[in-house]
Each structure stands twice: as C-alpha cells, then as structure tokens.
Design an enzyme around this catalytic site. Sequence first.
Site: not given
Ligand code: UD1
Ligand code: CA
Length: 466
Positions: A22, A29
């Site tokens: 996004r 990011k």
């Molecule tokens: C996540 C939480 C959600 C919470 C929110 C708070 C989960 C499933 N959900 O959602 O409950 O309210 O954060 O901001 O955890 N990342 C990785 N590898 C991955 C996926 C994500 O490193 O495979 C990292 C992303 O780069 C990011 C962080 O984890 O820095 C959070 O991931 P994101 O996809 O933004 O999670 P949300 O959907 O925001």
């Molecule tokens: Ca997030």
Amino acid sequence: MSSASHSAEVAVVILAAGLGTRMKSSMAKVLHPIVGKPLIAHVLKAAAGLNAQKTVLVLGHQADRVAEAVKEFGAEVAIQAQQLGTGHAVMQAEKALEGFTGDVVILSGDVPLIRKKTIVHLVAHHEKTGNALTMMTAMLDDATGYGRVVKDAAGRLLRVVEHKDATEEERAIREINTGIYCFKASFLFSHLKTLGNTNAQGEYYLPDLIAMAVEKGLGADTVAADEVEEVMGINNRVELAEAERLMRRRINEYWMREGVTFVAPEVTYVEDEVTLGKDVVLSPGCVLQGKTVVGDGSVIGPYSRVIDTRLGNNVEVLDGCVIEESEIEDGCHVGPFAHIRPATILRKNARIGNFVEVKKSEIGEGSKANHLTYIGDAVLGKKVNIGAGTITCNYDGVHKHKTVIEDDVFVGSDTQLVAPVTVGRGALIAAGTTVTKDVPADSLAVSRTRQENKDGWAARKRKKHA
Ligand code: UD1
Ligand code: CA
C-alpha cells in the site's frame, strides 16, 4: 542464574519481511524515513534500550538494503524468503535464538513510534504474571483492518480474530492487537509449528497462539498501550506523514521542556540525535539534522539548515543558511544566505555574511567576510577583513590549492587570490587586485593598472550621439 530480583533474559524479534504494497513504492516499507531515519531504525532504537541478549530482524523484501540501512544496531538477520504470515515470520528467528530460554519481545518494523518505556512495561507485566504470553492492545475508535481482541463475558482474554476473518459482531470490538507481544521462548517455539493457515488470507497468524495458550491454561494476558499513537502501524503514505508529524512533535516537545524556544514547532524539524542548549531559539522553518549540537543562547533564523555541525554558545545564524559538517565557535554570526560547506571552522566571533560560501577553511577569531565571497581551502588568521566579492581561486582545473591569510590582513573588495598563495600578517590588498604571488607582511599589494581620467570625454561623446 535467576532469582526473584533478577528478571529473565530478553530477546527481541522485529518483523519486517513484507514489501508494504500500500506504500506503492519500489522501496521496502520499513526503509521509508520519518524524521530522517528509516521506520525500522526507530523500532531498533526503542528496542536498544532493553539490553536484549539478542535482536533478530526478520527480513524478506530487499533484505540486503534493509540490513545495510540498520547495520549500526548489530542485529542478527533471519530471512523469510516467502511472506507466509506473521507466525511463519517469527519461526524464521528460531535458529538465531537456539538455546535462548528467556522472554521474546516481538515488534513490527512498521510501528515506529513505540517507546522503550512502553516495551519495558510490557516485559515487566509479563514477568510478574508468569504467563506464556502478554499482548499489547489498544482501544481505537476505528479499528478497521486490525486484529480484534475477543474476550469472554467476564473479560478474560480468549483469542484474536483478524479483520478479514471477523464476523460483523467481532468487527464492532474496539480493542485491537497492536502486534507487540512478549512470549516465553519455550512456549513460542514449541507452538509456532502447530499453527495452521486455514483462514481468509491463507497465512500462519502469530496471534493464533493466544487461543492456544488460553485453551491449554498456560496463561495469556493483555496490557494496554499508554498512548494509541505509539502503536500506530504505517501502511500507506498518509500514515507515514502522520507518524512523521507525531515523531517531530515528540522531539520538539522534549526540547521545549529542556529550555529551547520553538517559535513555530509545527514547521521546525529537529532530528533525534541533535543536541540543543538552554535558551536556544529556533525560528520557523529551521532544519537541524544529524549530530548537530547547538550551544546555549544560540539563535537559528528562519529556513536555515544545519547538518552535523557543532555551533557554540550565542551564535547567530540568520535566514536561509546551509551549514554542513562544520564547527562554529561562540559568538559567530552567519548569514543571511550563507553556505558553510564541510570541514569549515569559524573561530570565536567570526562573521560570515550575505551570499558568502566557505569550504574547508578556517576563519580566525574575529575575522569577517560579510558580502559576496568564496573562501575555499583557506586558513585565515585573526581579525582579517575580507572585502566584498573576494574569491580564493583554489582550483586550477586539476588540483586544489591553499590560501593562507595571516592576522590583521585587510583584503580589498573584488580581490582574487590565486592559490597557492600566502598573505603576510598586517598586509593590505588594494581593491580589484589579482594576487598571484605571496604578499610580505605589512606591505601593500596592488595589481591593477593605474587609472587615467580623460577630461570632458563623456560629455563629448554624448554630444556626438545627440
Ligand atoms: C497484524 C496482526 C493484527 C494486528 C496488526 C497490528 C497478524 C496475523 N495480524 O496485522 O492482529 O492488529 O498486525 O498492526 O499478525 N510480516 C513479515 N512476514 C510475513 C507477514 C508479515 O515479516 O509473512 C511483517 C510485516 O512486514 C510487518 C508485520 O509483520 O512489519 C505485520 O504484518 P502485517 O501484514 O502488516 O500485519 P497486519 O495485517 O497489519
Ligand atoms: Ca501492519
């Protein structure tokens, strides 16, 4: 060895493998900056205060660039080649934490406003309760997109449901998961492997561990974030700008409480490694960057930028200056519209005025160059006066050469000093002179042709053309 008074060891895992779709950017990011530093550097800085035994960064998209940008923090990098979810991401840190038996703090690389004291509070609560995990939550008016915290009628924590998986009823819950947790390492790594991915996103969700700990009676609890701002996640550039504003305000308010006047704090930019003295006044539009230090009583005028520079006490910088990697001693005046380039030293009470550029030079105590001048690769003694339009010709097209101007020299306007050249103490250079050889002390240097006046010449010309 542990005892009641000795808290458990802490390790930190920061999740930052995602691209951040996004942001609509070719850059990952977490590399986008707020107040001059990548998002992830702010998270690492907050975590650095915890004295963690180990800090592990989980990286994926542009892992090399991200690792390079934050190498000063000495964190270990674990690679998540495919982004299969936050639970899967934490699993990638398992190897780096092999043998670690303390508490694991999990942070997100895209939640940059988190403060050390907030994480300390989370860890303290976690250790006090002895639970398998503690999750930081927050109450939001608009919880859209976040995981919701589901509790039973008695207010006991049950589980987290992601927005995309939630029912209408669950979506009405205002308490959200901030994505910041503290886990017992033993619980975390034994249960991550058991996560499934049958959910709306087909991902391994880290927050699913909460329901597991609850069901097994291993203890799971929440702590509320003090300030909602702190747990704000950055997903797009509107949020990036908002985080920038909040971080800038935090820094500026800190300095106001330390005795610095900000005439217009909303439009004054001070990076977090800048140090400001008492009674410093910052005018609207000031930009202070890097490891800049501003001494007591100094005033920075409107729209001036100071980078990695040490300013002494009672220095006055007027409007529109750029000052880089230099040292400006007590009582100096700079500007308006001066450019002080790297490796310049202005000794006490020196004055550099309008449209003057100084590069890699030392300007002695009380010396002045007030107007329209270029001084490069020069050493000026004390009480030197540089007239308007003076230029050190320091570059011959191949090499840079040095100009030395000793104490009490007076350089007339529109002088060129063709370096290498030395002007001896107390010498005087007549206006319009091109100095091509050394000038002995106390002498006069003149290199222009003598003036001739032709009586009535101009009047005759006018008459002819009339
Ligand atoms: C996540 C939480 C959600 C919470 C929110 C708070 C989960 C499933 N959900 O959602 O409950 O309210 O954060 O901001 O955890 N990342 C990785 N590898 C991955 C996926 C994500 O490193 O495979 C990292 C992303 O780069 C990011 C962080 O984890 O820095 C959070 O991931 P994101 O996809 O933004 O999670 P949300 O959907 O925001
Ligand atoms: Ca997030």
